[in-house]
Design a protein around this motif. Structure first.
Motif, short mmCIF file in Angstrom:
data_model
loop_
_atom_site.label_atom_id
_atom_site.label_comp_id
_atom_site.label_asym_id
_atom_site.label_seq_id
_atom_site.Cartn_x
_atom_site.Cartn_y
_atom_site.Cartn_z
N ASN A 81 0.83 -1.21 0.00
CA ASN A 81 0.00 0.00 0.00
C ASN A 81 0.86 1.26 0.00
O ASN A 81 0.37 2.35 -0.28
N ALA A 82 2.16 1.13 0.35
CA ALA A 82 3.10 2.26 0.42
C ALA A 82 2.51 3.37 1.30
O ALA A 82 2.25 3.15 2.47
N PHE A 83 2.26 4.56 0.73
CA PHE A 83 1.76 5.68 1.52
C PHE A 83 0.24 5.72 1.62
O PHE A 83 -0.32 6.58 2.31
N LEU A 84 -0.46 4.80 0.94
CA LEU A 84 -1.91 4.71 1.13
C LEU A 84 -2.19 4.10 2.50
O LEU A 84 -1.32 3.43 3.08
N PRO A 85 -3.38 4.29 3.04
CA PRO A 85 -3.71 3.66 4.32
C PRO A 85 -3.45 2.15 4.28
O PRO A 85 -3.66 1.49 3.26
N ALA A 86 -2.99 1.62 5.40
CA ALA A 86 -2.50 0.24 5.45
C ALA A 86 -3.57 -0.79 5.11
O ALA A 86 -3.25 -1.91 4.70
N SER A 87 -4.84 -0.43 5.27
CA SER A 87 -5.91 -1.40 5.00
C SER A 87 -6.01 -1.75 3.52
O SER A 87 -6.70 -2.71 3.16
N PRO A 323 -8.10 8.10 -14.02
CA PRO A 323 -6.71 8.05 -13.56
C PRO A 323 -6.21 9.35 -12.95
O PRO A 323 -5.34 9.32 -12.07
N ASP A 324 -6.74 10.48 -13.39
CA ASP A 324 -6.31 11.77 -12.83
C ASP A 324 -6.98 12.06 -11.49
O ASP A 324 -6.40 12.71 -10.62
N ASP A 325 -8.22 11.60 -11.34
CA ASP A 325 -8.96 11.87 -10.11
C ASP A 325 -8.55 10.94 -8.97
O ASP A 325 -8.83 11.23 -7.80
N LEU A 326 -7.92 9.82 -9.32
CA LEU A 326 -7.49 8.86 -8.30
C LEU A 326 -6.08 9.24 -7.84
O LEU A 326 -5.09 8.88 -8.47
N TYR A 327 -6.00 9.99 -6.76
CA TYR A 327 -4.69 10.43 -6.26
C TYR A 327 -4.69 10.46 -4.74
O TYR A 327 -5.74 10.38 -4.09
N GLN A 334 0.47 15.35 -5.41
CA GLN A 334 -0.67 14.48 -5.69
C GLN A 334 -0.14 13.25 -6.43
O GLN A 334 0.11 13.28 -7.63
N GLU A 335 0.06 12.18 -5.68
CA GLU A 335 0.61 10.96 -6.26
C GLU A 335 -0.49 10.15 -6.94
O GLU A 335 -1.60 10.02 -6.41
N ARG A 336 -0.17 9.61 -8.11
CA ARG A 336 -1.10 8.79 -8.87
C ARG A 336 -0.40 7.53 -9.35
O ARG A 336 0.82 7.51 -9.51
N LEU A 337 -1.18 6.50 -9.64
CA LEU A 337 -0.63 5.29 -10.23
C LEU A 337 0.05 5.61 -11.56
O LEU A 337 1.10 5.05 -11.89
N THR A 338 -0.54 6.51 -12.32
CA THR A 338 -0.04 6.85 -13.65
C THR A 338 1.00 7.97 -13.62
O THR A 338 1.43 8.44 -14.68
N GLY A 339 1.41 8.41 -12.43
CA GLY A 339 2.44 9.43 -12.31
C GLY A 339 1.87 10.82 -12.07
O GLY A 339 0.70 11.09 -12.36
#
Length: 354
Positions: A81-87, A323-327, A334-339
């Motif tokens: 999960n890195a910096f996302l919440p551990a759940s 992809p842009d709204d998911l950060y 603002q970190e995203r999967l797509t950079g």
């Protein structure tokens, strides 16, 4: 391919992308890139981003489950999960026997288990309140509750004997080839998890650290791994389809890179980051389509070359996520999967209506 006769029967359900390329020719960095969008460890995995964006459809099971014997090279950062919440970290389930060990309390403690957990959680929340912003503490609290709730469903998930004999045989869970039977169990467990509302299930087929890494005898590696995976994967596609689940489930078959067309040593093939293929099925993709191609030698992506970030953007879009709204905001970015640069493009022709 002649090596995949069972999967070949589902060719009209597959969307093939034959022009992928990646940024690393080494296993761990390339695996990190395919799983997290970055060649260095420390970023959230695709499964973590998806469960962060969509949540869980079943509060009694993890939203992101992994099934593997060896796992991706580079280890746990591939499902972190890195910096996302551990759940939102991936949870490994066992593919044989109880999916999770030690899930049931000893009989003499069962009656007091809820009261014990309630007391522990009161202390945990008091501890967390004194440390605001420490997301790992929130994740630990949530994991205790999830473990308690999992007792009602997780053990049942692993009871493959509940499946009909025809279904068990279709997947090959009793096959004499033990590696094939292992992966067959993973695929059947995947379907059972999907039925129960688990958002993201990820399997690794490798039965040893060599996997598909055919540096010395590539044909032997391909034959061995194809025999292990072909029937179970085809059975999963057929099973999802006949249950009406394929259209709402995105199935992805991919590795971290391809192999060179020229020989390495006597009969081997080296790593090839310049051009390789993946396929997807279900989930709103254009079934029966082929996108892109490599050059005449099969070395480099030539027609419609696609970086991994475009694949990730296409996957997220197929799942209803922008992809842009998911950060997630961390360290002022603002970190995203797509950079962070938002420079992705959808792979043309993959998604219906896109």
């Amino acid at each position: 391919s002649d090596l995949l006769p069972h999967t070949a029967k589902h060719i009209d359900d597959l969307c093939q992308v034959r022009s992928m390329f990646t940024d690393s020719s080494n296993h761990a960095p390339a695996t990190y890139l395919m799983n997290t969008g970055a060649i260095l460890s420390g970023k959230p995995s695709l499964g973590s981003w998806v469960t962060y964006g969509l949540g869980s459809a079943n509060q009694n099971l993890p939203g992101y489950v992994l099934l593997y014997k060896v796992g991706g090279l580079g280890g746990s950062p591939n499902w972190s999960n890195a910096f996302l919440p551990a759940s939102f970290q991936g949870t490994q389930f066992r593919y044989q026997g109880s999916p999770v060990l030690n899930l049931q309390p000893p009989e003499e403690l069962a009656a007091s288990q809820r009261a014990t957990l309630d007391l522990a959680q009161v202390l945990n929340r008091k501890h967390a309140a004194q440390r605001p912003g420490v997301l790992d503490l929130d994740g630990r609290i949530a994991s205790y509750e999830l473990a308690y709730r999992m007792q009602s469903q997780a053990l049942d998930i692993g009871e493959l004997s509940q499946e009909s004999e025809a279904t068990q045989n279709a997947y090959g869970i009793h096959d004499e080839n033990k590696d094939k039977a292992m992966y067959a169990r993973m695929c059947l467990l995947s379907r059972r998890l999907i039925e129960k509302g688990v958002r993201f299930v990820q399997t690794y087929n490798a039965s040893d650290k060599l996997g598909w890494d055919g540096h010395d005898n590539n044909l032997d590696y391909n034959q061995r791994n194809s025999a292990q995976t072909d029937q179970p994967v085809a059975a999963l596609l057929a099973d999802l389809k006949q249950r009406g689940l394929l259209e709402s489930t995105l199935v992805i078959w991919a590795g971290e890179f391809g192999r060179t067309p020229m020989k390495q040593g006597k009969d081997g093939r080296n790593h090839n980051p310049y051009g390789f293929s993946i396929w997807m099925a279900g989930g709103g993709v254009n079934a029966g389509s082929v996108i892109g191609s490599t050059d005449e030698f099969g070395l480099r992506a030539q027609e419609q070359p696609q970086p991994v970030k475009n694949l990730h953007a296409t996957i997220l879009t197929a799942l209803g996520l922008n992809p842009d709204d998911l950060y997630f905001e961390t360290n002022g970015r603002q970190e995203r999967l797509t950079g962070v640069a938002q420079s992705w493009k959808l792979i043309p022709g993959v998604l219906r209506g896109a």
